[in-house]
Design a protein around this motif. Structure first.
Motif, PDB file in Angstrom:
ATOM      1  N   ARG A 158       1.026  -1.138  -0.117  1.00 26.06           N
ATOM      2  CA  ARG A 158      -0.547  -0.038  -0.071  1.00 26.06           C
ATOM      3  C   ARG A 158       0.807   1.244   0.204  1.00 26.06           C
ATOM      4  O   ARG A 158       1.200   2.422  -0.568  1.00 26.06           O
ATOM      5  N   GLU A 159       1.817   1.489   0.874  1.00 23.36           N
ATOM      6  CA  GLU A 159       2.970   2.278   0.763  1.00 23.36           C
ATOM      7  C   GLU A 159       3.248   2.527  -0.639  1.00 23.36           C
ATOM      8  O   GLU A 159       3.798   3.470  -0.279  1.00 23.36           O
ATOM      9  N   ASP A 160       3.819   1.675  -0.853  1.00 22.84           N
ATOM     10  CA  ASP A 160       5.264   2.126  -2.187  1.00 22.84           C
ATOM     11  C   ASP A 160       4.368   1.897  -3.140  1.00 22.84           C
ATOM     12  O   ASP A 160       4.651   1.948  -4.446  1.00 22.84           O
ATOM     13  N   GLY A 161       2.954   1.776  -3.584  1.00 24.94           N
ATOM     14  CA  GLY A 161       1.664   1.953  -4.303  1.00 24.94           C
ATOM     15  C   GLY A 161       1.460   0.791  -5.097  1.00 24.94           C
ATOM     16  O   GLY A 161       0.205   1.233  -6.182  1.00 24.94           O
ATOM     17  N   THR A 162       1.818  -0.634  -4.655  1.00 23.43           N
ATOM     18  CA  THR A 162       2.288  -1.264  -5.596  1.00 23.43           C
ATOM     19  C   THR A 162       0.400  -1.868  -5.910  1.00 23.43           C
ATOM     20  O   THR A 162       0.099  -1.777  -6.946  1.00 23.43           O
ATOM     21  N   LEU A 163      -0.424  -1.623  -4.885  1.00 22.29           N
ATOM     22  CA  LEU A 163      -1.855  -1.992  -4.902  1.00 22.29           C
ATOM     23  C   LEU A 163      -2.834  -0.696  -5.186  1.00 22.29           C
ATOM     24  O   LEU A 163      -3.478  -1.394  -6.433  1.00 22.29           O
ATOM     25  N   SER A 164      -2.499   0.228  -5.505  1.00 17.81           N
ATOM     26  CA  SER A 164      -3.087   1.545  -6.144  1.00 17.81           C
ATOM     27  C   SER A 164      -2.390   1.245  -8.209  1.00 17.81           C
ATOM     28  O   SER A 164      -3.568   1.011  -8.453  1.00 17.81           O
ATOM     29  N   GLU A 165      -0.927   0.291  -7.950  1.00 20.64           N
ATOM     30  CA  GLU A 165      -1.378   0.142 -10.026  1.00 20.64           C
ATOM     31  C   GLU A 165      -1.602  -0.729  -9.907  1.00 20.64           C
ATOM     32  O   GLU A 165      -2.346  -0.926 -11.436  1.00 20.64           O
TER      33      GLU A 165
ATOM     34  N   ILE B  58      -8.798   1.098  -6.338  1.00 16.30           N
ATOM     35  CA  ILE B  58     -10.166   0.813  -4.915  1.00 16.30           C
ATOM     36  C   ILE B  58      -9.705   0.306  -4.576  1.00 16.30           C
ATOM     37  O   ILE B  58     -10.646  -0.704  -2.755  1.00 16.30           O
ATOM     38  N   THR B  59      -8.264   0.526  -4.045  1.00 16.91           N
ATOM     39  CA  THR B  59      -7.675   0.212  -3.024  1.00 16.91           C
ATOM     40  C   THR B  59      -7.553   1.243  -1.214  1.00 16.91           C
ATOM     41  O   THR B  59      -6.789   0.942  -0.316  1.00 16.91           O
ATOM     42  N   SER B  60      -7.620   2.429  -1.633  1.00 14.75           N
ATOM     43  CA  SER B  60      -7.732   3.037  -1.010  1.00 14.75           C
ATOM     44  C   SER B  60      -8.856   3.770  -0.171  1.00 14.75           C
ATOM     45  O   SER B  60     -10.151   3.023  -0.515  1.00 14.75           O
ATOM     46  N   PRO B  61      -9.428   3.697   1.387  1.00 13.28           N
ATOM     47  CA  PRO B  61     -10.573   3.727   2.395  1.00 13.28           C
ATOM     48  C   PRO B  61     -11.148   5.192   1.443  1.00 13.28           C
ATOM     49  O   PRO B  61     -12.126   5.701   2.370  1.00 13.28           O
ATOM     50  N   SER B  62     -10.662   6.282   0.771  1.00 10.09           N
ATOM     51  CA  SER B  62     -10.675   7.287   0.755  1.00 10.09           C
ATOM     52  C   SER B  62     -11.551   7.277  -0.603  1.00 10.09           C
ATOM     53  O   SER B  62     -12.102   8.312  -1.404  1.00 10.09           O
TER      54      SER B  62
END
Length: 253
Positions: free
Chosen positions: A228-235, A245-249
């Motif tokens: 999550r912190e290094d951006g892999t989930l977001s990518e 869709i991985t962010s609480p926001s």
């Protein structure tokens, strides 16, 4: 940078326990596009990429085992798999039986109807209607928790949920927002979103509530934090959904 992930072919399984072989046995249906699905005999999707990235970060070999969605919880409870990566929603009932990682998908329940159906504009219009949900999913309980649940006829499906909606055999189906949008985009069937998503859902990885299960959960959870912190989930999310869709926001569209 998105970590390299390798799509797994169907049939991979770990004979030894995860503790002995450093293999994490991951159950999934292989039939929930675009999270886990099979194309040209290759198991792929958002969940597959996430678990491969988790394995790389945690130093675990990932062995995917596919089965019907309704059988996944039983397989985990019996110890035949170590976790489930198939959009498993955290619920009080499941928390009483299993231990969960942090949520890695924040989503909402979505009503879908046949294209041109103007009678249903959202969840409040399901009164007096026949509504389909996937067998074993949390969406049946979400519908039963509605104040007018006794006015809804709920049918559970293993397959053909979209087809029967498009053919008018049921009035609507309920699925998660992200999958619903993707199904409509990819399907040749005439379907449409009906209203806004309802009832925020948080999806995570469940593990057995044992010493070994909690240890594996902690190891996987630590990997999810890094990803999550290094951006892999977001990518990975951007790859499959063109949104995070991985962010609480995340906000329902």
């Amino acid at each position: 940078m998105l970590r390299m992930v390798i799509a797994a072919t169907i049939g991979l399984s770990g004979a030894a326990s995860a503790q002995e072989s450093e293999t994490l046995r991951v159950g999934m249906s292989g039939g929930y596009f675009p999270f886990t699905f099979v194309r040209q005999d290759v198991l792929q999707g958002f969940e597959v990429d996430v678990m491969n990235a988790v394995g790389e970060e945690a130093g675990l070999d990932i062995a995917f085992e596919t089965m019907s969605f309704s059988g996944l919880i039983g397989a985990l409870d019996a110890g035949r798999i170590d976790t489930i990566a198939n959009q498993i929603t955290i619920t009080p009932e499941r928390e009483a039986a299993f231990v969960f990682t942090q949520p890695y998908v924040i989503d909402g329940a979505q009503v879908v109807t046949k294209a041109g159906n103007d009678d249903i504009g959202g969840v409040e219009d399901l009164r007096g209607k026949t509504v389909a949900v996937n067998l074993g999913s949390n969406f049946e309980q979400l519908l039963r928790d509605l104040p007018f649940a006794d006015e809804i006829e709920i049918r559970t499906y293993e397959t053909n949920i979209e087809q029967d909606t498009a053919l008018g055999r049921v009035d609507a189906f309920v699925m998660d927002r992200v999958s619903s949008a993707q199904v409509i985009k990819e399907s040749p069937l005439p379907l449409q979103l009906a209203g806004a998503p309802f009832s925020e859902i948080r999806n995570a990885l469940p593990f057995g509530d044992t010493e070994e299960g909690r240890s594996l959960r902690d190891r996987v959870d630590a990997a999810l934090t890094v990803l999550r912190e290094d951006g892999t989930l977001s990518e990975i999310s951007q790859k499959w959904f063109d949104s995070d869709i991985t962010s609480p926001s995340v906000e329902a569209e």
